[in-house]
Design an enzyme around this catalytic site. Structure first.
Site, PDB file in Angstrom:
ATOM      1  N   GLU A 130      -7.240   4.770   7.561  1.00 11.18           N
ATOM      2  CA  GLU A 130      -7.208   6.153   7.011  1.00 11.18           C
ATOM      3  C   GLU A 130      -8.317   6.713   6.293  1.00 11.18           C
ATOM      4  O   GLU A 130      -8.874   7.966   6.321  1.00 11.18           O
ATOM      5  CB  GLU A 130      -6.002   6.354   6.309  1.00 11.18           C
ATOM      6  CG  GLU A 130      -4.528   6.133   7.180  1.00 11.18           C
ATOM      7  CD  GLU A 130      -3.388   5.526   6.545  1.00 11.18           C
ATOM      8  OE1 GLU A 130      -3.361   5.621   5.377  1.00 11.18           O
ATOM      9  OE2 GLU A 130      -2.620   5.160   7.269  1.00 11.18           O
ATOM     10  N   GLY A 149       2.204   2.072  10.970  1.00 15.15           N
ATOM     11  CA  GLY A 149       3.024   2.888  10.960  1.00 15.15           C
ATOM     12  C   GLY A 149       3.799   3.320  12.375  1.00 15.15           C
ATOM     13  O   GLY A 149       4.302   4.302  12.482  1.00 15.15           O
ATOM     14  N   SER A 202       2.938  -2.333  10.382  1.00 15.27           N
ATOM     15  CA  SER A 202       4.149  -2.592  10.713  1.00 15.27           C
ATOM     16  C   SER A 202       4.947  -3.841  10.335  1.00 15.27           C
ATOM     17  O   SER A 202       6.076  -4.204  10.958  1.00 15.27           O
ATOM     18  CB  SER A 202       4.652  -2.175  12.339  1.00 15.27           C
ATOM     19  OG  SER A 202       4.239  -0.931  12.536  1.00 15.27           O
ATOM     20  N   LYS A 206       0.102   4.236  -0.384  1.00 12.04           N
ATOM     21  CA  LYS A 206      -0.600   5.342   0.182  1.00 12.04           C
ATOM     22  C   LYS A 206      -0.515   6.472  -0.596  1.00 12.04           C
ATOM     23  O   LYS A 206      -0.405   6.199  -1.844  1.00 12.04           O
ATOM     24  CB  LYS A 206      -0.207   5.602   1.600  1.00 12.04           C
ATOM     25  CG  LYS A 206      -0.151   4.384   2.633  1.00 12.04           C
ATOM     26  CD  LYS A 206      -0.287   4.728   4.082  1.00 12.04           C
ATOM     27  CE  LYS A 206      -0.375   3.291   4.891  1.00 12.04           C
ATOM     28  NZ  LYS A 206      -0.555   3.461   6.125  1.00 12.04           N
ATOM     29  N   GLU A 262      -5.832  -5.005  10.409  1.00  9.74           N
ATOM     30  CA  GLU A 262      -4.813  -3.942  10.725  1.00  9.74           C
ATOM     31  C   GLU A 262      -5.060  -3.336  11.827  1.00  9.74           C
ATOM     32  O   GLU A 262      -5.915  -2.233  11.729  1.00  9.74           O
ATOM     33  CB  GLU A 262      -4.683  -3.148   9.413  1.00  9.74           C
ATOM     34  CG  GLU A 262      -4.238  -3.451   8.080  1.00  9.74           C
ATOM     35  CD  GLU A 262      -3.610  -2.583   7.056  1.00  9.74           C
ATOM     36  OE1 GLU A 262      -2.584  -2.989   6.728  1.00  9.74           O
ATOM     37  OE2 GLU A 262      -4.344  -1.522   7.045  1.00  9.74           O
ATOM     38  N   ASN A 318       0.910  -1.211   0.146  1.00 14.35           N
ATOM     39  CA  ASN A 318      -0.241   0.243   0.092  1.00 14.35           C
ATOM     40  C   ASN A 318       0.925   1.301   0.020  1.00 14.35           C
ATOM     41  O   ASN A 318       1.578   1.447   1.155  1.00 14.35           O
ATOM     42  CB  ASN A 318      -0.848  -0.072   1.265  1.00 14.35           C
ATOM     43  CG  ASN A 318      -1.701   1.160   1.480  1.00 14.35           C
ATOM     44  OD1 ASN A 318      -1.787   1.881   0.414  1.00 14.35           O
ATOM     45  ND2 ASN A 318      -2.495   1.288   2.411  1.00 14.35           N
ATOM     46  N   HIS A 323     -10.003   0.747   4.462  1.00 12.06           N
ATOM     47  CA  HIS A 323      -8.531   1.328   5.260  1.00 12.06           C
ATOM     48  C   HIS A 323      -8.737   2.233   6.478  1.00 12.06           C
ATOM     49  O   HIS A 323      -9.865   3.375   6.237  1.00 12.06           O
ATOM     50  CB  HIS A 323      -7.263   2.035   4.339  1.00 12.06           C
ATOM     51  CG  HIS A 323      -6.069   1.868   4.945  1.00 12.06           C
ATOM     52  ND1 HIS A 323      -5.576   3.071   5.943  1.00 12.06           N
ATOM     53  CD2 HIS A 323      -5.157   1.177   5.076  1.00 12.06           C
ATOM     54  CE1 HIS A 323      -4.448   2.532   6.195  1.00 12.06           C
ATOM     55  NE2 HIS A 323      -4.094   1.426   5.822  1.00 12.06           N
TER      56      HIS A 323
HETATM   57  P1  PGA Z   1       2.388   0.003   7.847  1.00 12.99           P
HETATM   58  O1  PGA Z   1       0.875   0.342   7.259  1.00 12.99           O
HETATM   59  O2  PGA Z   1       2.936  -1.096   7.187  1.00 12.99           O
HETATM   60  O3  PGA Z   1       3.294   1.517   7.426  1.00 12.99           O
HETATM   61  O4  PGA Z   1       2.277   0.119   9.243  1.00 12.99           O
HETATM   62  C1  PGA Z   1       0.201  -0.552   6.893  1.00 12.99           C
HETATM   63  C2  PGA Z   1      -1.121   0.023   6.163  1.00 12.99           C
HETATM   64  O5  PGA Z   1      -1.546   0.978   6.557  1.00 12.99           O
HETATM   65  O6  PGA Z   1      -1.787  -0.568   5.440  1.00 12.99           O
END
Ligand code: PGA
Length: 231
Positions: free
Chosen positions: A92, A163, A195, A9, A157, A7, A90
Site C-alpha cells: 500500500e 484483503g 488473508s 493499517k 505478501e 498490521n 508495504h
Molecule cells: P490482510 O492484510 O491480512 O488483510 O490480507 C495483510 C497486510 O496487508 O499486511
C-alpha cells in the site's frame, strides 16, 4: 519461535487500542509484533511492550537527519519513543506513496543504524504471477539487500492475496520462501502475509520455510489475533 505480526493499517483509536490490548491474551511462545498508526506508538510502547510483545511502526521516513521533511517521522524519533520494529515497503505504501526498492532499502539502512528491526514487505501483483514472472520480480525487490550481512525479516505478501481472502497454495508459499532465502548466506526470516486468519494460520505457520505471519484485517480482532498467535 515464530514472529506473529499485526498490521492495523489506518484503523483504531485510543479506546479501540486500549480495549484491544485488554482483550489480547499474550500467552504464547511466539514473538508478537503489533504495527500501529504512528500517533499511538509512544503511549502503546509505554503501556503494552513486553519481552514477547513489541509495538511496531508501519512506516518511517528515509531521512534520518533532522530537517525540512514536513509530515515525516524519522527512525531516530521512533527509537526515541522506544519502538523496536518497523514495517517498511508495504504494497500500500509502494502504491499510494510511490515508494520504490531504492527508498525502501534506504529506510532499512536508517532503521538499522538506530537498531530498529525492519519487516520488509515484498510481493508480486496478480499480473506478474499470471505472467509467471514472480521469482524474478521478487529477486529485483530484494536485490539491494544482498550486500547486507545481518538477519533480515522479509514479509512475502502477494498483492493479490492482501484483503482478498485468496491465499497461495502451500507449494507457492514454500517456493517463494526458499527463493528469497536462496539469495543470502546468513539466516533470513520470511513471514507470509495476505488473508491470514485463525482458520489458515496453523497450516501456514507449520510450513518448513515460513518463520511467521503478517496479519492485516484479522489482527483487528484481539481474540482472533490471539488464536493466530497461539496456533
Ligand atoms: P490482510 O492484510 O491480512 O488483510 O490480507 C495483510 C497486510 O496487508 O499486511
Amino acid at each position: 519461535m515464530k514472529i506473529i505480526a499485526a498490521n492495523f493499517k489506518m484503523n483504531g483509536n485510543t479506546q479501540f487500542i486500549r480495549n484491544w490490548f485488554s482483550n489480547f491474551n499474550t500467552d504464547t511462545e511466539n514473538l508478537v509484533v503489533v504495527g500501529l498508526p504512528a500517533i499511538y506508538l509512544e503511549n502503546s510502547v509505554r503501556n503494552f511492550n513486553t519481552s514477547n510483545l513489541k509495538i511496531a511502526a508501519q512506516n518511517v521516513s528515509k531521512f534520518n537527519i533532522p530537517g525540512a521533511y514536513t509530515g515525516q517521522i524519522s527512525p531516530a524519533m521512533l527509537k526515541d519513543v522506544g519502538v523496536e520494529f518497523c514495517i517498511i515497503g508495504h504494497s500500500e505504501a509502494r502504491d499510494y506513496f510511490s515508494e520504490d526498492n531504492e527508498s525502501i532499502y534506504e529506510k532499512y539502512s536508517c532503521l538499522k543504524s538506530v537498531n530498529i528491526k525492519s519487516i520488509v514487505c515484498i510481493g508480486e501483483s496478480l499480473e506478474v504471477r499470471e505472467a509467471k514472472n514472480q521469482l524474478n520480480f521478487i529477486s529485483d525487490q530484494i536485490e539491494k539487500f544482498k550486500t547486507m550481512e545481518d538477519e533480515i525479516i522479509f514479509a512475502y505478501e502477494p498483492i493479490w492475496a492482501i484483503g482478498t481472502g485468496l491465499v497461495p497454495t502451500q507449494d507457492q508459499i514454500e517456493e517463494m520462501s526458499c527463493h528469497i532465502k536462496s539469495h543470502f548466506s546468513q539466516k533470513i526470516s520470511v513471514l507470509y502475509g495476505g488473508s491470514v486468519n485463525s482458520n489458515n494460520s496453523s497450516e501456514i505457520l507449520n510450513m518448513k520455510n515460513i518463520d511467521g505471519v503478517l496479519v492485516g484485517g484479522a489482527s483487528l480482532n484481539a481474540e482472533e489475533f490471539a488464536n493466530i498467535a497461539q496456533s
